[in-house]
Every structure is written in C-alpha cells, then in structure tokens.
Enzyme design. Structure first.
Site, PDB file in Angstrom:
ATOM      1  N   SER A 193     -82.048  15.773   3.202  1.00  7.45           N
ATOM      2  CA  SER A 193     -82.861  16.731   2.468  1.00  7.45           C
ATOM      3  C   SER A 193     -84.118  16.107   1.884  1.00  7.45           C
ATOM      4  O   SER A 193     -85.071  16.805   1.597  1.00  7.45           O
ATOM      5  CB  SER A 193     -82.044  17.385   1.351  1.00  7.45           C
ATOM      6  OG  SER A 193     -81.511  16.397   0.514  1.00  7.45           O
ATOM      7  N   ASN A 194     -84.125  14.784   1.723  1.00 12.00           N
ATOM      8  CA  ASN A 194     -85.297  14.146   1.112  1.00 12.00           C
ATOM      9  C   ASN A 194     -86.140  13.435   2.151  1.00 12.00           C
ATOM     10  O   ASN A 194     -86.531  12.308   2.017  1.00 12.00           O
ATOM     11  CB  ASN A 194     -84.852  13.143   0.048  1.00 12.00           C
ATOM     12  CG  ASN A 194     -84.150  13.839  -1.086  1.00 12.00           C
ATOM     13  OD1 ASN A 194     -84.714  14.720  -1.698  1.00 12.00           O
ATOM     14  ND2 ASN A 194     -82.908  13.470  -1.337  1.00 12.00           N
ATOM     15  N   CYS A 195     -86.409  14.139   3.241  1.00  9.32           N
ATOM     16  CA  CYS A 195     -87.006  13.505   4.397  1.00  9.32           C
ATOM     17  C   CYS A 195     -87.999  14.482   5.003  1.00  9.32           C
ATOM     18  O   CYS A 195     -87.662  15.625   5.250  1.00  9.32           O
ATOM     19  CB  CYS A 195     -85.884  13.226   5.391  1.00  9.32           C
ATOM     20  SG  CYS A 195     -86.286  12.093   6.685  1.00  9.32           S
ATOM     21  N   LEU A 196     -89.257  14.044   5.219  1.00 12.07           N
ATOM     22  CA  LEU A 196     -90.239  14.961   5.795  1.00 12.07           C
ATOM     23  C   LEU A 196     -90.048  15.060   7.301  1.00 12.07           C
ATOM     24  O   LEU A 196     -89.671  14.115   7.947  1.00 12.07           O
ATOM     25  CB  LEU A 196     -91.663  14.476   5.490  1.00 12.07           C
ATOM     26  CG  LEU A 196     -92.137  14.703   4.061  1.00 12.07           C
ATOM     27  CD1 LEU A 196     -93.614  14.329   3.925  1.00 12.07           C
ATOM     28  CD2 LEU A 196     -91.924  16.137   3.617  1.00 12.07           C
TER      29      LEU A 196
END
Lengths: 119, 99, 111
Positions: free
Chosen positions: C108-111
């Site tokens: 979820s914390n990944c572009l």
C-alpha cells in the site's frame, strides 16, 4: 533537505482509526526515505503493550505492523515515561524497542522537529 | 523552534490539555478553540493551571467559541478572531494540532 | 475480478492480479502467476519469494521497495539485497511483482 517530522501517537489501538492512521503516515514516510520519528504519548503507549490479539476483534495486527517500522527506516521511537507509569507499563517490557523520556527530554524532543503531527 | 499548540477538546476527562501543558516549551504558545475554551471557565482547575503559566505566556482563545459557550477571557488570555487565528499560525515556527 | 486454474482449482484474482484469498497460495500458484507475467521462476526468485512470505508472517504487511531491499540485505546479504538484483529478477518492480507472486496483498505504500 526534507523536513523532519515527529508523529505523536496518542490513541489506544482499539479506540478508532487514530493509531492506524499514524502508523500509515510513518510507513509511507519511511518508504520514501523521509525523516520520520514516533512518540507514544497518553493512551498511545498502549499500542506498545505485549500479548495483544487483534484477530479477536477482526482487526489487522497493529503490533506486528509496528514492528516493521525499523524495516521502513523509522528507527527513532520514543515513549513518554509518565504515560507508561500511569498505565502500569514498563519500558523494558514493551512489544518493540523504544526510548523512554522524561518531561524535560520530551520538551527538547518536540522542539527539535520541523513538523509535529499529533493523532 | 517555537510551537503553537492548538487545543480543541475539553480539558476535563481528556489527556490532551494536561499533556500539552506538561510538555510546553519555553517559547511555545497555546490557542484554545472549541471545547478547549472551557479551560477558561471561572474557578475551574484548568483555569487555575492556565493562570499559573509564566507571566506574558502567549495564550489565546477563539472569540466565537468563547462567545458560544457564554465564556469570557481573563486578562492573561488574548482573544482572537479567525483572521487572528491565521496570523498566529504564521507567527510560530510550527503548529501542533492536538487532534 | 479474474481467475487462474492451477492443478484443477480455480484461484480468484483481483483486478491487479493479486490473490483474493491469501491462503490460496502454493508454489504451483506462484509458478502459474509468474507465467502470466512472462517469468519462469528460478532459484534466485524463489529465495526472494520465501523471504517475502516470512516478512508478511512477521509484520502482517507487504513491504514497499526500500524495506524489501533492507530485509533481503539483512537476511541474504548486500549482494542480493540491492535494487539492481531485485529489479533484474522482478522486471523492475520488485515490491509489486514479488508480492503478487508470493501471494501477499498489494503493497500500500508503494507508487
């Protein structure tokens, strides 16, 4: 130079979305190599208590997620000694390694960061 | 660095007010909004704690929130309106909203 | 939503190709997911997938790229825990693709 941020986590793990939101900010900041540190204050210190079972109330395991913080580069974790004392917790028996600070050290800590976010 | 602490919860039955006062830096300020303005109520314990802050401590309260609660500010508290609120946020290095 | 058939079972996938039910995962499922991505899994891939599953078991979340690199470096050494090695193995998007093949949720914390 990125601005340094101190996240002040004041919510118990079970009181609503505050604890989770603070953790998400920390993980997102860490994933982008931003200088993020955490302070556990008031009921927020309850996030550090051992033997919590999130599955009992069908929630995600916040304790396990918090243990991932060093992997995300978030290594500076602090806790308010007085909040621990008031809740019968000992800094030596918490779920992850945090640095306990007294009031004077906390004032210095809060002063040092460019940004404060309290949740 | 100077910090403006923004309180909006009632000072009674909640840790925010006590923790904020306990951790205030020597150059910090406090702005009371919403139910935090109850901290200025008459002879209450929070009001006595605020009165005990060092002389000249930057203490502010939002006018309309005071007014709505039928409260008035003591001499050691400066009353501000919304434009004053915005101006204050710029006067300090950072703002810490106790959400 | 779509699905793949592995060893006679239909495995549900979300719109991005991640497992809908994480306990559907097996090595055969990983191989089938990899094939969809045009990838034949080698030993070098498997050791990363095993590590990712260990990461998830320990922390209950999928790592973004930086923590993945850090974790691999910690467990397998810096010659494998670096972006060059991981990008090479997983088509330039190691956090996303390796999580998918290891049967983890999308990071979820990944572009």
């Amino acid at each position: 130079m990125a601005k340094s941020m101190l996240l002040v986590c004041r919510q118990s793990p079970w009181s609503g979305s505050g604890a989770r939101e603070a953790l998400d900010i920390a993980l997102a900041g860490g994933a982008f190599d931003l200088p993020v540190s955490l302070l556990f204050l008031d009921d927020g210190v309850l996030q550090l208590a051992t033997a919590q079972q999130a599955a009992a109330v069908q929630q995600k395991d916040l304790s396990a997620n918090l243990r991932a913080l060093p992997m995300f580069g978030v290594d500076e974790l602090y806790v308010d000694q007085r909040s621990l004392d008031a809740r019968g917790l000992s800094a030596e028996a918490l779920d992850l390694p945090v640095t306990p600070l007294d009031d004077a050290a906390l004032r210095t800590l809060l002063d040092r960061f460019d940004l404060l976010v309290t949740l | 660095m100077t910090t403006l602490h923004l309180l909006s919860h009632s000072p009674v039955g909640d840790d925010r007010f006590d923790s904020c006062l306990r951790l205030l830096g020597s150059r910090d300020g406090v702005l009371l909004t919403g139910d935090a303005t109850y901290a200025l109520r008459g002879d209450s314990l929070p009001a006595r704690e605020l009165a005990a802050l060092p002389k000249g401590f930057p203490l502010f309260a939002l006018d309309e929130d005071l007014h709505a609660r039928g409260l008035s500010a003591p001499a050691h508290c400066t009353v501000v309106d919304y434009p004053g609120f915005v101006e204050l946020c710029g006067r300090f290095d950072k703002v810490n909203g106790w959400l | 939503m779509s699905s793949i058939d592995v060893e006679g079972r239909s495995i549900a996938l979300d719109k991005d190709g991640y497992l809908v039910r994480l306990d559907d995962w097996s090595p055969a499922v990983a191989a089938a997911l990899a094939e969809r991505e045009g990838l034949a899994l080698q030993t070098a891939h498997w050791e990363i997938l095993d590590l990712l599953r260990a990461f998830y078991a320990e922390f209950q979340l999928s790592p973004a790229t930086r923590p993945l690199i850090k974790y691999v470096a910690l467990k397998l050494g810096p010659e494998k825990g670096n972006s060059l090695h991981l990008n090479h193995l997983f088509q330039g998007t190691p956090a996303k693709l390796a999580a998918k093949l290891a049967g983890l949720p999308k990071p979820s914390n990944c572009l």
